[in-house]
Scaffold this motif. Structure first.
Motif, PDB file in Angstrom:
ATOM      1  N   VAL A  24       0.831  -1.288   0.106  1.00 31.93           N
ATOM      2  CA  VAL A  24      -0.072  -0.060   0.005  1.00 31.93           C
ATOM      3  C   VAL A  24       0.960   1.382   0.040  1.00 31.93           C
ATOM      4  O   VAL A  24       2.032   1.074   0.400  1.00 31.93           O
ATOM      5  N   LYS A  35       1.008  14.032 -11.218  1.00 34.41           N
ATOM      6  CA  LYS A  35       0.033  13.308 -10.572  1.00 34.41           C
ATOM      7  C   LYS A  35       0.113  11.962 -10.615  1.00 34.41           C
ATOM      8  O   LYS A  35       0.864  11.466 -11.568  1.00 34.41           O
ATOM      9  N   ILE A  36      -0.151  11.422  -9.593  1.00 33.70           N
ATOM     10  CA  ILE A  36      -0.015   9.838  -9.329  1.00 33.70           C
ATOM     11  C   ILE A  36      -1.487   9.156  -9.649  1.00 33.70           C
ATOM     12  O   ILE A  36      -2.479   9.548  -8.995  1.00 33.70           O
ATOM     13  N   MET A  37      -1.516   8.325 -10.508  1.00 33.41           N
ATOM     14  CA  MET A  37      -2.637   7.556 -11.062  1.00 33.41           C
ATOM     15  C   MET A  37      -2.793   6.527  -9.600  1.00 33.41           C
ATOM     16  O   MET A  37      -1.926   6.023  -8.952  1.00 33.41           O
ATOM     17  N   GLN A  38      -4.096   6.099  -9.748  1.00 30.81           N
ATOM     18  CA  GLN A  38      -4.698   5.173  -8.719  1.00 30.81           C
ATOM     19  C   GLN A  38      -3.785   3.847  -9.049  1.00 30.81           C
ATOM     20  O   GLN A  38      -3.661   3.235  -9.901  1.00 30.81           O
ATOM     21  N   PRO A  39      -3.098   3.156  -8.028  1.00 31.23           N
ATOM     22  CA  PRO A  39      -2.241   2.173  -8.318  1.00 31.23           C
ATOM     23  C   PRO A  39      -2.687   0.914  -8.625  1.00 31.23           C
ATOM     24  O   PRO A  39      -3.898   0.475  -8.415  1.00 31.23           O
ATOM     25  N   PHE A  40      -2.074   0.309  -9.514  1.00 23.64           N
ATOM     26  CA  PHE A  40      -2.668  -1.228 -10.184  1.00 23.64           C
ATOM     27  C   PHE A  40      -2.114  -2.240  -9.413  1.00 23.64           C
ATOM     28  O   PHE A  40      -1.110  -2.253  -8.840  1.00 23.64           O
ATOM     29  N   ILE A  47       1.988  -3.398  -6.334  1.00 21.06           N
ATOM     30  CA  ILE A  47       1.287  -2.612  -6.904  1.00 21.06           C
ATOM     31  C   ILE A  47       2.343  -1.714  -8.085  1.00 21.06           C
ATOM     32  O   ILE A  47       3.529  -1.596  -7.905  1.00 21.06           O
ATOM     33  N   VAL A  49       2.643   1.773  -9.831  1.00 24.18           N
ATOM     34  CA  VAL A  49       2.578   3.226  -9.598  1.00 24.18           C
ATOM     35  C   VAL A  49       2.950   3.932 -10.929  1.00 24.18           C
ATOM     36  O   VAL A  49       3.818   3.976 -11.345  1.00 24.18           O
TER      37      VAL A  49
END
Length: 268
Positions: A24, A35-40, A47, A49
């Motif tokens: 996490v 900008k950080i995207m929602q982690p996959f 994850i 990132v």
């Protein structure tokens, strides 16, 4: 946006930990233009990132500072979907500083932004990576370019420096000091980048079956010899470095991805 003696500083700080068997993000801080995207989520509990940049350029007076902290047991793959375009500056150089720490049992795969220096620009990138011990896993792929080749700006920048140090338990295990200054010496005549337009540098901590990994990489390079050239080197402590040269960044990105995927067959 923070300020220092050089001007504006764009910052990105990311910390990842492990909770209930999954990785996490425990802390993410950044200033524009990031900008950080929602982690996959990855099948192994890690994850991925992804970084987006509202403005990919490093402008006059700007600096970039990245920091990544991978805590025990966390597994993160970090990649960027933007390119840093280094613009000409009347004074000073564009600079980026990156610091990475990977704790025991942590894993970090790092794909920094490819940098494209414009004619008349100067860029300095410094990376310091600290691996806590033998169980800290680190993989990196970075791509350097000769400039905007399609616009006739091959090696037209003032200077281009990329300095990387990787330490394990405080001990230096890898250093790369790429420093190109076209005004001081001919890039073509001295063989810099060997006539190609793009260079990819890869580093991987020692796989369990290093000999098998090395052989498979060499086979890949043989298959791709029409598109690029390169070689793999086993370092003193069993880690590996790969250097690739080609005419298109996308070709090197795809080949680098194939090389890193081989580690799934030869896990660290």
């Amino acid at each position: 946006m923070k300020e220092n003696q050089f001007g504006k500083v764009s910052t990105l700080s990311l910390e990842a930990g492990k909770r209930e068997g999954k990785t996490v993000l425990s802390d993410v801080r950044f200033t524009a233009p990031y900008k950080i995207m929602q982690p996959f989520l990855l099948p192994d509990g890690g994850i991925q990132v992804m970084l987006l940049a509202a403005s990919a350029g490093i402008m006059e007076g700007d600096r970039q500072a990245f920091s990544f902290h991978i805590l025990p047991g966390a597994k993160v793959e970090f990649l960027s979907q933007s390119y840093d375009k280094i613009h000409p500056m009347d004074s000073g150089d564009a600079k980026r500083e990156t610091k990475i720490s990977v704790a025991s049992g942590g894993s970090f795969c790092f794909h920094p932004q490819p940098t494209i220096p414009f004619a008349g620009s100067a860029f300095e990138n410094r990376m310091e990576i600290e691996l806590e011990d033998e169980t800290a896993v680190f993989q990196m792929c970075e791509i350097l370019t000769c400039g905007r080749y399609a616009r006739g700006e091959r090696f037209a920048y003032r200077s281009f420096r990329n300095y990387v140090e990787i330490r394990r338990g405080g001990r230096l295990i890898y250093r790369d000091n790429t420093w190109y200054e076209p005004e001081l010496f001919s890039m073509e005549e001295t063989g810099m980048m060997e006539g190609f337009t793009h260079q990819a540098n890869l580093f991987v901590t020692k796989p369990e079956d290093g000999e098998a990994f090395c052989e498979e990489v060499r086979n890949l390079l043989e298959d791709e010899r029409k598109n690029c050239q390169g070689g793999i080197t086993r370092l003193a402590e069993g880690d590996y470095a790969v250097r690739l040269f080609g005419w298109r960044g996308q070709v090197l990105e795809e080949l680098s991805d194939k090389i890193l995927r081989l580690l799934r067959k030869n896990p660290v």
